[in-house]
Write a protein that holds these residues in place. Structure first.
Motif, mmCIF file in Angstrom:
data_model
loop_
_atom_site.group_PDB
_atom_site.id
_atom_site.type_symbol
_atom_site.label_atom_id
_atom_site.label_comp_id
_atom_site.label_asym_id
_atom_site.label_seq_id
_atom_site.Cartn_x
_atom_site.Cartn_y
_atom_site.Cartn_z
ATOM 1 N N VAL A 60 38.519 43.245 44.477
ATOM 2 C CA VAL A 60 38.612 44.075 43.271
ATOM 3 C C VAL A 60 37.705 45.265 43.535
ATOM 4 C CG1 VAL A 60 38.020 44.278 40.822
ATOM 5 C CG2 VAL A 60 39.081 42.177 41.677
ATOM 6 N N THR A 61 38.238 46.473 43.396
ATOM 7 C CA THR A 61 37.404 47.669 43.532
ATOM 8 C C THR A 61 37.326 48.335 42.168
ATOM 9 O OG1 THR A 61 37.015 49.700 44.802
ATOM 10 C CG2 THR A 61 39.312 49.101 44.445
ATOM 11 N N LEU A 62 36.091 48.515 41.692
ATOM 12 C CA LEU A 62 35.853 48.978 40.327
ATOM 13 C C LEU A 62 35.647 50.488 40.225
ATOM 14 C CD1 LEU A 62 33.360 46.267 39.029
ATOM 15 C CD2 LEU A 62 35.745 46.564 38.345
ATOM 16 N N TYR A 63 36.313 51.059 39.245
ATOM 17 C CA TYR A 63 36.130 52.465 38.876
ATOM 18 C C TYR A 63 35.904 52.552 37.369
ATOM 19 C CZ TYR A 63 37.537 53.660 43.562
ATOM 20 O OH TYR A 63 37.582 53.769 44.939
ATOM 21 N N LEU A 64 35.024 51.671 36.868
ATOM 22 C CA LEU A 64 34.638 51.650 35.451
ATOM 23 C C LEU A 64 33.131 51.684 35.373
ATOM 24 C CD1 LEU A 64 36.778 48.632 34.137
ATOM 25 C CD2 LEU A 64 37.283 51.045 33.814
ATOM 26 N N ASN A 65 32.602 52.430 34.412
ATOM 27 C CA ASN A 65 31.140 52.433 34.266
ATOM 28 C C ASN A 65 30.681 51.053 33.784
ATOM 29 O OD1 ASN A 65 30.730 52.323 31.327
ATOM 30 N ND2 ASN A 65 31.612 54.373 31.284
ATOM 31 N N PRO A 66 29.399 50.729 33.988
ATOM 32 C CA PRO A 66 28.911 49.386 33.658
ATOM 33 C C PRO A 66 29.218 48.930 32.231
ATOM 34 C CG PRO A 66 27.286 50.513 34.985
ATOM 35 C CD PRO A 66 28.358 51.529 34.667
ATOM 36 N N LYS A 67 29.126 49.800 31.264
ATOM 37 C CA LYS A 67 29.398 49.421 29.869
ATOM 38 C C LYS A 67 30.854 48.975 29.705
ATOM 39 C CE LYS A 67 27.954 49.047 25.645
ATOM 40 N NZ LYS A 67 27.351 47.768 25.359
ATOM 41 N N ARG A 68 31.770 49.692 30.316
ATOM 42 C CA ARG A 68 33.197 49.366 30.219
ATOM 43 C C ARG A 68 33.554 48.103 31.006
ATOM 44 N NH1 ARG A 68 37.342 52.923 31.009
ATOM 45 N NH2 ARG A 68 38.530 51.207 30.153
ATOM 46 N N GLU A 71 33.900 43.972 29.293
ATOM 47 C CA GLU A 71 35.102 43.293 28.809
ATOM 48 C C GLU A 71 35.943 42.714 29.944
ATOM 49 O OE1 GLU A 71 38.682 45.951 27.709
ATOM 50 O OE2 GLU A 71 36.937 47.259 27.405
ATOM 51 N N TYR A 72 35.591 43.031 31.192
ATOM 52 C CA TYR A 72 36.344 42.546 32.353
ATOM 53 C C TYR A 72 35.636 41.409 33.095
ATOM 54 C CZ TYR A 72 39.453 46.520 31.838
ATOM 55 O OH TYR A 72 40.367 47.423 31.358
ATOM 56 N N TYR A 73 34.418 41.063 32.716
ATOM 57 C CA TYR A 73 33.660 40.029 33.439
ATOM 58 C C TYR A 73 34.482 38.750 33.616
ATOM 59 C CZ TYR A 73 29.113 42.483 32.887
ATOM 60 O OH TYR A 73 28.071 43.368 32.940
ATOM 61 N N ASN A 74 34.876 38.138 32.508
ATOM 62 C CA ASN A 74 35.600 36.868 32.577
ATOM 63 C C ASN A 74 36.951 37.024 33.257
ATOM 64 O OD1 ASN A 74 33.539 35.421 31.355
ATOM 65 N ND2 ASN A 74 34.346 35.769 29.301
ATOM 66 N N TYR A 75 37.590 38.146 33.001
ATOM 67 C CA TYR A 75 38.897 38.410 33.621
ATOM 68 C C TYR A 75 38.779 38.434 35.142
ATOM 69 C CZ TYR A 75 43.039 41.002 35.076
ATOM 70 O OH TYR A 75 44.191 41.402 35.711
ATOM 71 N N ILE A 76 37.817 39.197 35.653
ATOM 72 C CA ILE A 76 37.644 39.314 37.109
ATOM 73 C C ILE A 76 37.241 37.973 37.708
ATOM 74 C CG2 ILE A 76 36.239 40.379 38.927
ATOM 75 C CD1 ILE A 76 36.264 42.963 37.158
ATOM 76 N N PHE A 95 26.280 42.308 36.368
ATOM 77 C CA PHE A 95 27.565 41.762 36.796
ATOM 78 C C PHE A 95 27.468 41.201 38.225
ATOM 79 C CE2 PHE A 95 32.404 42.625 37.236
ATOM 80 C CZ PHE A 95 32.688 41.300 36.966
ATOM 81 N N VAL A 96 26.682 41.842 39.078
ATOM 82 C CA VAL A 96 26.459 41.335 40.439
ATOM 83 C C VAL A 96 25.916 39.912 40.359
ATOM 84 C CG1 VAL A 96 24.987 41.562 42.494
ATOM 85 C CG2 VAL A 96 26.180 43.571 41.587
ATOM 86 N N LYS A 97 24.968 39.711 39.460
ATOM 87 C CA LYS A 97 24.361 38.379 39.282
ATOM 88 C C LYS A 97 25.403 37.368 38.804
ATOM 89 C CE LYS A 97 20.656 35.999 36.871
ATOM 90 N NZ LYS A 97 20.096 35.866 35.561
#
Length: 120
Positions: A60-68, A71-76, A95-97
């Motif tokens: 997964v390569t992310l192009y969303l700022n940390p705040k956005r 809502e994707y933590y559980n999804y990813i 999120f790294v943790k």
């Protein structure tokens, strides 16, 4: 599909790095899925505007700022990718943790640089 990449934060705007990344991934003949705010296409890659239950995601390569990203933590995590790449501006140690706790590798790097130096 081997080495399947999901671009989250995909944009139809050709000046956005997520759009360029999709093109470079396809130039390297790598399979790509994309998730963004608007449906559309970049080359032969369709951008979904709703979370899908994708399978066999390698990266997964992310192009969303940390705040956005929140809502994707559980999804990813549910996608069970091998790694998540945090592109410049998306660095998120929280999120790294969380990823590490779920045995998912993370990398703070630039997808475009990784591709251009054959380190992807």
């Amino acid at each position: 599909m081997k080495n399947l990449t999901l671009v989250i934060g995909a944009s139809l705007n050709p000046n956005r790095y997520s759009n360029i990344a999709i093109k470079r991934l396809r130039d390297k003949k790598l399979p790509v899925l994309a998730l963004g705010l608007k449906k559309g296409k970049v080359l032969d890659v369709s951008i979904d505007d709703e979370k899908q239950d994708y399978s066999n995601i390698d990266t997964v390569t992310l192009y969303l700022n940390p705040k956005r990203q929140e809502e994707y933590y559980n999804y990813i995590i549910g996608l069970k990718p091998k790694r998540v790449i945090f592109n410049p501006g998306t660095e998120n140690m929280e999120f790294v943790k969380v990823l590490k706790e779920n045995n998912i590798e993370s990398e703070i790097a630039c997808t475009l640089v990784l591709l251009s130096t054959n380190q992807y």
